[in-house]
Design a protein around this motif. Sequence first.
Motif, short mmCIF file in Angstrom:
data_model
loop_
_atom_site.label_atom_id
_atom_site.label_comp_id
_atom_site.label_asym_id
_atom_site.label_seq_id
_atom_site.Cartn_x
_atom_site.Cartn_y
_atom_site.Cartn_z
N GLN A 176 -2.23 -40.81 4.25
CA GLN A 176 -1.41 -41.47 5.26
C GLN A 176 -0.45 -42.48 4.64
OE1 GLN A 176 -3.43 -44.16 8.03
NE2 GLN A 176 -2.33 -43.21 9.72
N LEU A 177 -0.92 -43.22 3.64
CA LEU A 177 -0.09 -44.25 3.03
C LEU A 177 1.09 -43.67 2.26
CD1 LEU A 177 -2.84 -46.75 1.82
CD2 LEU A 177 -1.23 -47.03 3.71
N TYR A 178 0.98 -42.41 1.84
CA TYR A 178 2.14 -41.77 1.23
C TYR A 178 3.33 -41.77 2.19
CZ TYR A 178 -0.16 -39.81 -2.96
OH TYR A 178 -0.78 -39.66 -4.18
N GLY A 179 3.05 -41.80 3.50
CA GLY A 179 4.11 -41.79 4.49
C GLY A 179 4.97 -43.04 4.49
N LEU A 180 4.50 -44.12 3.85
CA LEU A 180 5.29 -45.35 3.75
C LEU A 180 6.10 -45.40 2.46
CD1 LEU A 180 2.76 -48.14 4.87
CD2 LEU A 180 4.48 -46.96 6.26
N ALA A 181 5.85 -44.46 1.55
CA ALA A 181 6.41 -44.55 0.20
C ALA A 181 7.88 -44.14 0.15
CB ALA A 181 5.61 -43.69 -0.76
N ALA A 182 8.59 -44.79 -0.75
CA ALA A 182 9.93 -44.34 -1.11
C ALA A 182 9.85 -43.32 -2.23
CB ALA A 182 10.80 -45.53 -1.54
N VAL A 183 8.84 -43.49 -3.08
CA VAL A 183 8.59 -42.56 -4.18
C VAL A 183 7.10 -42.59 -4.47
CG1 VAL A 183 8.98 -44.29 -5.97
CG2 VAL A 183 9.33 -41.87 -6.51
N ALA A 184 6.57 -41.47 -4.97
CA ALA A 184 5.13 -41.39 -5.25
C ALA A 184 4.91 -40.84 -6.65
CB ALA A 184 4.43 -40.49 -4.24
N PHE A 185 3.87 -41.33 -7.29
CA PHE A 185 3.38 -40.75 -8.54
C PHE A 185 1.96 -40.24 -8.29
CE2 PHE A 185 0.56 -41.46 -12.22
CZ PHE A 185 1.09 -40.53 -13.10
N VAL A 186 1.68 -39.02 -8.71
CA VAL A 186 0.35 -38.43 -8.53
C VAL A 186 -0.33 -38.38 -9.89
CG1 VAL A 186 -0.96 -36.42 -7.81
CG2 VAL A 186 1.06 -37.11 -6.52
N GLY A 187 -1.50 -39.01 -9.97
CA GLY A 187 -2.19 -39.19 -11.23
C GLY A 187 -3.00 -37.99 -11.69
N GLY A 188 -3.80 -38.24 -12.72
CA GLY A 188 -4.53 -37.17 -13.38
C GLY A 188 -3.61 -36.27 -14.16
N SER A 189 -2.36 -36.74 -14.37
CA SER A 189 -1.35 -35.88 -14.97
C SER A 189 -0.72 -36.48 -16.23
CB SER A 189 -0.24 -35.58 -13.94
OG SER A 189 0.34 -36.78 -13.46
N LEU A 190 -0.79 -37.79 -16.41
CA LEU A 190 -0.33 -38.39 -17.66
C LEU A 190 -1.41 -38.31 -18.73
CD1 LEU A 190 1.62 -41.62 -16.58
CD2 LEU A 190 2.55 -39.56 -17.67
N ILE A 191 -2.63 -38.04 -18.30
CA ILE A 191 -3.75 -37.80 -19.21
C ILE A 191 -4.26 -36.38 -18.95
CG2 ILE A 191 -4.42 -40.24 -19.29
CD1 ILE A 191 -6.64 -39.50 -17.26
N PRO A 192 -4.97 -35.77 -19.89
CA PRO A 192 -5.40 -34.37 -19.71
C PRO A 192 -6.54 -34.20 -18.74
CG PRO A 192 -6.15 -35.22 -21.83
CD PRO A 192 -5.25 -36.28 -21.26
N ARG A 193 -6.25 -34.37 -17.42
CA ARG A 193 -7.23 -34.14 -16.37
C ARG A 193 -6.83 -33.00 -15.45
NH1 ARG A 193 -11.30 -37.99 -15.68
NH2 ARG A 193 -12.04 -36.45 -14.18
#
Length: 455
Positions: free
Chosen positions: A330-347
């Motif tokens: 739900q909070l993504y709906g307030l965002a101007a931009v989003a970063f989704v994790g588990g992706s800068l490290i090998p996950r």
Amino acid sequence: MTGCQCAVQWRWAYSAVSWLLCPAFIAYGWRRVRNGTRATAFYDWTGRYPLAWRTAKGRPRFWVHAVSVGEVVAASSVVVALRRRFPDAWVLLTTVTETGMATARQRVPAANAFAFLPFDLAPFPRWAMERVRPDALILVETELWGNLMHAAKTHGAHIVLVNGRLSDATFARAQTPLGKPVYRWLLSHLDLCLMRSDMDAERLRQLGVAHDRVQVIGDVKLDQPQVGLSEGQKAMLRSELGLFREHLLWVAGSTHAGEEDAVLRAYRRLSPHLPALRLLLAPRHVERVGSVMATVQAHGLTPLRRSLCNGKPLRANEVIVLDTVGELAQLYGLAAVAFVGGSLIPRGGHNLMEPLLHGVPVLFGPHVDNFRPHAELLRREGLGFGVRDAEELAQTAWKLLRSEALRQTIAWQAQQLLARHRGAAKRAADAIAQLLAGEGPNGRTKPIAPLRVER
């Protein structure tokens, strides 16, 4: 045909290895209980579901399994589509994680019952099957549990893979000398494979699954009901978080250790040039909240728990740390931009589509093995942007945050993309209905057999 026709030698080998891991299963269970999971979960993990489920009214009976939050999101639209197709159905939804269970209860009211998945140790899956007695076991994405599937086939259930995907790592393992026969045995249990993309379908065929058992139906994670927040909902959330309408909120979701540091470095670089910029960090695991707050302080900023937000205006040197469960989508709906994790490290990455459902541009790192088709789709459509480190994260976020016109264009393009995938859940339900009906003599469909209750 009732009964499992899989290779006996591989089933025995799989069961033997599972029992060798028994101490790990027990330790996992005790650790979960110490961390707050209800003690009665041991009944679920050992397959001792309520006996009342065995005679619960409703046909057909579906057991839907979704391991955690992302898979539950996919399962939610499938359960709704099944309920529309079969109004009298009885549906059990199982998960593995605590966050998955909380999300399931919140997002899937159409299910009749919820439980944790039994440990894949014989006889636990068999005991569970004796109580659930499903007409179909529906596995979301890549949840292939050998003893569970064997028990389902033994009890006459169809097994369906929905929103099937094969990550780069899984596909590579499945082609090793040991992996090839093991995966061939696991996949032999599947009656129907409903895949999310042509690439996933082709990978499954290369692993030996018959072509007539594989269908591409689209991505049910993109076939979600309208999740956009109303202006009233946005105003209420902004008020709780201490945000004003002109603030630019950057939401970094499902982050792991090491990624918060990169996001915070990027934020500190951008903040002097964007006075309206604010940051919300949402660690993948709630138990990491304390360490994330320490990381925020190490960067000279002030952490603020989401649960303690009281409407006081959020300052640029304050960072909200999400310490609640089931609120990130739900909070993504307030965002101007989003970063989704588990992706800068090998996950392997996490659900890249959650921000997109709100029309929010998505940033992600190079390690997106679990969501490769999604990442490629987002790049191709100009809706998602890959970054390699904090420097690229800051540069890409800067381009998006300083251009409202660009963000509005991305929001419109996201709506068009979602419209193209609409109906995937219905296609899944239709395919499952066709599998259950089968074909009888003279082309007539066979009715679903009445529930057998042993006395």
